[in-house]
Scaffold this motif. Sequence first.
Motif, short mmCIF file in Angstrom:
data_model
loop_
_atom_site.label_atom_id
_atom_site.label_comp_id
_atom_site.label_asym_id
_atom_site.label_seq_id
_atom_site.Cartn_x
_atom_site.Cartn_y
_atom_site.Cartn_z
N SER A 157 30.56 41.45 35.25
CA SER A 157 31.52 40.48 35.79
C SER A 157 31.55 39.27 34.87
N ARG A 158 32.72 38.67 34.76
CA ARG A 158 32.90 37.50 33.90
C ARG A 158 33.49 36.37 34.73
N GLY A 173 23.81 41.78 37.77
CA GLY A 173 23.25 40.59 38.40
C GLY A 173 22.49 39.69 37.45
N ARG A 174 22.45 40.02 36.17
CA ARG A 174 21.71 39.22 35.19
C ARG A 174 22.68 38.60 34.19
N ILE A 175 22.44 37.35 33.82
CA ILE A 175 23.29 36.65 32.86
C ILE A 175 23.02 37.22 31.47
N ARG A 202 28.85 29.78 38.31
CA ARG A 202 29.08 30.10 39.72
C ARG A 202 30.18 31.15 39.88
N ALA A 203 31.21 31.08 39.05
CA ALA A 203 32.28 32.07 39.13
C ALA A 203 31.75 33.46 38.78
N ALA A 204 30.93 33.54 37.74
CA ALA A 204 30.34 34.83 37.37
C ALA A 204 29.40 35.33 38.45
N GLY A 205 28.66 34.41 39.08
CA GLY A 205 27.75 34.80 40.15
C GLY A 205 28.48 35.37 41.35
N ARG A 206 29.63 34.78 41.68
CA ARG A 206 30.40 35.31 42.81
C ARG A 206 30.91 36.71 42.51
N SER A 213 27.12 43.98 46.64
CA SER A 213 27.04 44.06 48.09
C SER A 213 27.57 45.42 48.55
N ILE A 214 26.67 46.38 48.61
CA ILE A 214 27.04 47.75 48.98
C ILE A 214 26.36 48.07 50.31
N ALA A 215 27.15 48.41 51.29
CA ALA A 215 26.61 48.71 52.61
C ALA A 215 26.12 50.15 52.67
N LEU A 216 25.09 50.36 53.47
CA LEU A 216 24.60 51.72 53.68
C LEU A 216 25.67 52.54 54.41
N PRO A 217 25.74 53.83 54.13
CA PRO A 217 26.69 54.68 54.87
C PRO A 217 26.37 54.67 56.37
#
Length: 241
Positions: A157-158, A173-175, A202-206, A213-217
Amino acid sequence: MPRYEEDWRRRFTEWDVDEEDDQPRPAVVKPDPAPAEETHEPRPIQVVLDESGAVRDVVIPENWRETTSPRELGPALLDAANRALGNVVAAQVEAFDLGSAPEQPVVARRDAPDAGGDPTSPIAEALVNEALDLFSRYDRDLEAYAAQVRQAATATSRGAGGNGRIVVTMTGGRITGVEADPRWAVTARYTEVRVEALSAFRAAGRGSAATRSIALPASITRLQELASDPEALSRQLGLSR
């Protein structure tokens, strides 16, 4: 030897002591040395993280160009972020207590109906059929979930600052990269650099949080719910009252 000659010799062989030499002389007062000029060593650029590793602030000294050229602003921000992350990890490792019991996950449970001790009751049969369906979907859902987790671990993500002058890249999740416009950095005020860098982090973190954020089935969540309360499961299956 004549008297006058003896007096003459004594006059020129003895030290002639001046009366003023017997008087104490004032001490020589040396002037205090000039105070050394205070040297203000330029502070390094810093990135401040919270306990979760998210960027909370960016510290840009007013004289940051004395140690970092405008062309090296991006790498300097990346290096500062990595140092801050290392400090956070070290603090967490130091605070970790090997003797403490791990927290058990909290699973929300639905109100389990009671089969009244009858395994052949509709309540018990419905639960058995539901469990069979859940197990039939378990392997397929788990494989899909694992694929999503692997994709999130390598997702990139950028995030750009408010003016697009600084861009931060995060992978898993790492810069992993920070780019800064060197022409803008030549004349930008240190306060402008701070605001631009902080908004980019902060934009990259969002963006990174959205990919992680992956929900369990639903099938796995329901099986966890059933297994979290063995007594309720036994009553629902009619194995106990």
